[in-house]
Design a protein around this motif. Structure first.
Motif, PDB file in Angstrom:
ATOM      1  N   ASP A  32      -9.014   5.145   1.798  1.00 48.83           N
ATOM      2  CA  ASP A  32      -9.792   3.822   1.468  1.00 48.83           C
ATOM      3  C   ASP A  32     -11.113   3.905   1.831  1.00 48.83           C
ATOM      4  N   SER A  47     -10.520   3.971   6.515  1.00 47.19           N
ATOM      5  CA  SER A  47      -9.442   3.345   7.513  1.00 47.19           C
ATOM      6  C   SER A  47      -8.839   4.459   8.442  1.00 47.19           C
ATOM      7  N   PHE A  49      -6.058   3.085  10.951  1.00 46.92           N
ATOM      8  CA  PHE A  49      -4.702   2.645  11.459  1.00 46.92           C
ATOM      9  C   PHE A  49      -4.308   2.635  12.902  1.00 46.92           C
ATOM     10  N   TYR A  91      -7.005  -1.399   8.688  1.00 49.88           N
ATOM     11  CA  TYR A  91      -6.778  -1.018   7.127  1.00 49.88           C
ATOM     12  C   TYR A  91      -8.234  -0.879   6.542  1.00 49.88           C
ATOM     13  N   ALA A  92      -8.363  -1.051   5.260  1.00 50.46           N
ATOM     14  CA  ALA A  92      -9.534  -0.373   4.636  1.00 50.46           C
ATOM     15  C   ALA A  92     -10.686  -1.065   5.009  1.00 50.46           C
ATOM     16  N   ILE A 137      -6.303  -8.685   3.107  1.00 47.23           N
ATOM     17  CA  ILE A 137      -6.557  -7.489   3.608  1.00 47.23           C
ATOM     18  C   ILE A 137      -7.918  -6.945   2.868  1.00 47.23           C
ATOM     19  N   ASP A 138      -8.454  -6.019   3.082  1.00 46.92           N
ATOM     20  CA  ASP A 138      -9.350  -5.021   2.447  1.00 46.92           C
ATOM     21  C   ASP A 138     -10.504  -6.018   2.053  1.00 46.92           C
ATOM     22  N   GLU A 187      -5.898  -5.750  -4.936  1.00 47.40           N
ATOM     23  CA  GLU A 187      -6.441  -5.539  -3.368  1.00 47.40           C
ATOM     24  C   GLU A 187      -7.791  -4.444  -3.691  1.00 47.40           C
ATOM     25  N   THR A 207      -0.482   1.452  -3.445  1.00 50.23           N
ATOM     26  CA  THR A 207      -1.469   2.937  -3.115  1.00 50.23           C
ATOM     27  C   THR A 207      -0.716   4.155  -3.470  1.00 50.23           C
ATOM     28  N   HIS A 211      -0.846   3.592  -8.448  1.00 49.10           N
ATOM     29  CA  HIS A 211      -2.284   3.290  -8.099  1.00 49.10           C
ATOM     30  C   HIS A 211      -3.175   3.093  -9.298  1.00 49.10           C
ATOM     31  N   HIS A 251      -8.514   2.462  -5.287  1.00 47.10           N
ATOM     32  CA  HIS A 251      -9.244   1.926  -4.117  1.00 47.10           C
ATOM     33  C   HIS A 251     -10.572   2.752  -3.927  1.00 47.10           C
ATOM     34  N   LEU A 267      -9.819   6.983  -3.473  1.00 49.02           N
ATOM     35  CA  LEU A 267      -8.819   7.808  -2.587  1.00 49.02           C
ATOM     36  C   LEU A 267      -7.837   8.259  -3.678  1.00 49.02           C
ATOM     37  N   ARG A 281      -3.740  10.226   2.421  1.00 47.21           N
ATOM     38  CA  ARG A 281      -4.701   9.727   1.143  1.00 47.21           C
ATOM     39  C   ARG A 281      -6.046  10.416   1.595  1.00 47.21           C
TER      40      ARG A 281
HETATM   41  C1  6LW Z   1      -5.288  -0.451   2.091  1.00 45.74           C
HETATM   42  C2  6LW Z   1      -4.786  -1.081   0.536  1.00 45.74           C
HETATM   43  C3  6LW Z   1      -4.355   0.155   0.199  1.00 45.74           C
HETATM   44  O1  6LW Z   1      -5.661  -1.626   2.922  1.00 45.74           O
HETATM   45  O2  6LW Z   1      -3.423   0.734   1.257  1.00 45.74           O
HETATM   46  O3  6LW Z   1      -4.728   2.180  -1.229  1.00 45.74           O
HETATM   47  C4  6LW Z   1      -3.772   0.021   2.273  1.00 45.74           C
HETATM   48  N1  6LW Z   1      -4.705   0.790  -0.851  1.00 45.74           N
HETATM   49  O4  6LW Z   1      -5.906  -1.308   0.079  1.00 45.74           O
HETATM   50  C5  6LW Z   1      -3.766   0.778   3.444  1.00 45.74           C
HETATM   51  O5  6LW Z   1      -4.686   1.832   3.188  1.00 45.74           O
END
Ligand code: 6LW
Length: 528
Positions: A32, A47, A49, A91-92, A137-138, A187, A207, A211, A251, A267, A281
């Motif tokens: 990300d 990112s 986690f 996350y991202a 998210i993101d 996303e 992802t 993707h 992404h 990624l 990734r």
């Molecule tokens: C991220 C989303 C994704 O938030 O995977 O590859 C999720 N994309 O955009 C977690 O990395």
């Protein structure tokens, strides 16, 4: 130490070639990516986690050679990770620079969702989180005329609102901008104003293998957004790229260099054994050209590991050394020295008093929390596996252990999928070494190898197909093989999670009441 640094620098210089960049530009579990430019300097975040500190931050002058300069979220108060697993936590992220201020916005999926942090001086660290209302998210930021706009993806669409970044207050209603071109999971939105258009670039397809990256534009920030007729602009989910050694690309984020050239970071993952990938990734880079006002990237939008393109003038960076020793460190808390070693991470929020330096060694106190627990704070200190072929050694002495205590090395993918080589005590109190393979509810332990002393060098090495385990009782001169197991069981495809393999030191106790301590004099990672 100085000699090693010089040698590494020399090698890095020799490896430079201004016309070719080998992808990925950041290897291992660094997904990300988001990038921004300040003058001649580029900054990139990824990112993180369940790991602490969170959001690694890199610096580069050329977008190809990156040095990790720290972690954005490196104070415990900034990063509550209670119950965070390989599917949770941070996350991202997006990084932006505006009017003298750096902004990093992301989602803490194990806490209150979207938030941003700021700094005017990277050396001084980042602010406490400013929590935001718009969900999904993101999240990403766009700045114009003193206004700060946020996009993220609640309700399977990309929504926009204006925010006050100081208070987090949402100043306008969330409005839907675009849902993408029909791919699942729209996303990773980023909004840019380039020329007369607002461009909204997003990821679709999820992802995994499907993707892709798509883009739309409008003359008004609120839309309507028209899709690029050539979408997707980036994907390997097509016949032309079915055999590529990179898959799952998407992404992405765009950046314009000082010379007016455009670049995309994104990624992708590299399958190892069959279609399975273990390294998480990784971060890739390609140049961008423009055709009819739309960005064009890769070979008709597909990507290979090796693609020749003119890079910016390359500047070498000091690579982080693979070997970490503790002999220069004074006795006391190791946790407080964490900024010296930005590539090392803990699991969730570490119990700081369990990590200490004594007589030039790192001493881990065994904890009742275990690697397989989905909450709590196992005693763990790890780094990414960045190469398919690698070796990872550590010299360890286990002290004051009783039966059930154990310490050693772990090849950690997820809470229920990790391989561990460890020293423990058998029913007769003898010091023994064992290897355990955990795979989603299945667990297998090797026989005991009786040790002649409490001190040994533990080794994990790997190639595309197998992880190999061995140990030495003569300070690394000779090794005894004690296990070999397939890599694929720890891949994202088998084990799950959004992360990649971490190689770590760990110590866990039988019941939390014992006094076992594991002393490590070095850890050594080498990619091959
Ligand atoms: C991220 C989303 C994704 O938030 O995977 O590859 C999720 N994309 O955009 C977690 O990395």
């Amino acid at each position: 130490m100085k000699t090693i640094r010089l040698a590494v620098l020399l090698l890095a210089c020799l490896g430079l070639n201004d016309s070719v960049a080998q992808n990925p530009v950041i290897k291992g579990f660094y997904p990300d990516p988001s990038v921004c430019r300040v003058g001649e300097d580029f900054y990139l975040v990824t990112s993180s986690f369940q790991f602490f500190p969170g959001v690694p931050i890199f610096h580069s002058k050329d977008l190809v050679n990156w040095e990790q300069i720290g972690n954005v979220l490196d104070r415990q108060e900034q990063l509550p990770l209670k119950d965070a697993t390989c599917w949770g936590g941070i996350y991202a992220p997006t990084i932006r620079y505006n009017d003298g201020v750096f902004y990093m916005i992301t989602t803490n999926c194990s806490s209150k969702g979207n938030f941003l942090v700021t700094t005017t001086d990277l050396r001084k660290g980042w602010s406490d989180p400013v929590w935001l209302k718009q969900g999904g998210i993101d999240p990403s930021l766009y700045f114009e005329d003193g206004k700060v706009w946020m996009v993220s993806n609640p309700n399977d669409g990309i929504y926009l609102c204006q925010i006050d970044p100081k208070t987090g207050e949402q100043l306008t209603e969330s409005v839907l901008l675009w849902q993408g071109d029909g791919g699942r999971y729209p996303e990773a939105p980023h909004l840019y104003k380039i020329g007369e258009y607002y461009y909204l670039m997003i990821a679709e397809g999820g992802t995994e293998l499907a993707h892709s990256e798509t883009i739309a534009r409008s003359k008004s920030i609120f839309g309507p957004y028209e899709s690029n007729p050539d979408n997707p602009i980036l994907t390997n989910c097509c016949r032309a790229a079915q055999g590529n050694s990179v898959q799952g690309i998407g992404h992405a984020d765009l950046v314009e260099a000082a010379d007016g050239s455009w670049w995309m970071v994104f990624l992708g993952h590299r399958p190892m054994s069959g279609a399975n990938h273990n390294l998480g990734r990784e971060t890739f880079l390609l140049p961008v050209t423009w055709r009819d006002g739309w960005p064009v990237v890769g070979k008709n939008g597909t990507v290979s590991e090796r693609m020749d393109f003119q890079t910016l003038p390359q500047k070498s960076v000091v690579k982080r050394p693979g070997r970490v020793t503790f002999s220069d460190y004074a006795d006391g808390s190791f946790f407080l020295r964490r900024r010296d070693l930005p590539e090392l991470v803990y699991m969730r929020n570490p119990k700081e008093s369990f990590y200490n330096i004594k007589s030039g060694k790192l001493v881990l106190t065994a904890s009742a929390d275990r690697l397989s627990d989905v909450s709590g704070s196992p005693v763990f200190l790890g780094r990414r596996q960045q190469d398919m072929a690698f070796s990872f050694d550590a010299s360890m002495t286990l002290r004051d252990a009783v039966r059930g205590d154990e310490a050693g090395l772990t090849v950690f993918m997820t809470e229920d999928s990790h391989y561990d080589i460890f020293v423990t005590r058998d029913e007769n109190g003898r010091s023994v070494l064992r290897v355990r393979y955990n795979f989603v509810g299945l667990s297998h332990e090797t026989k005991d190898y009786v040790l002649s002393s409490d001190r040994c060098v533990l080794r994990v090495s790997g190639d595309k197909e197998y992880y190999y385990f061995s140990f030495s009782q003569d300070d690394g001169r000779t090794f005894t093989d004690c296990g070999k197991v397939g890599t694929r069981y720890l891949s994202s495809e088998c084990a799950g999670g959004f992360t990649g393999v971490m190689l770590g030191l760990y110590a866990q106790s039988a019941n939390g009441k014992t006094k076992a301590k594991a002393e490590f004099s070095y850890l050594d990672y080498a990619g091959k």
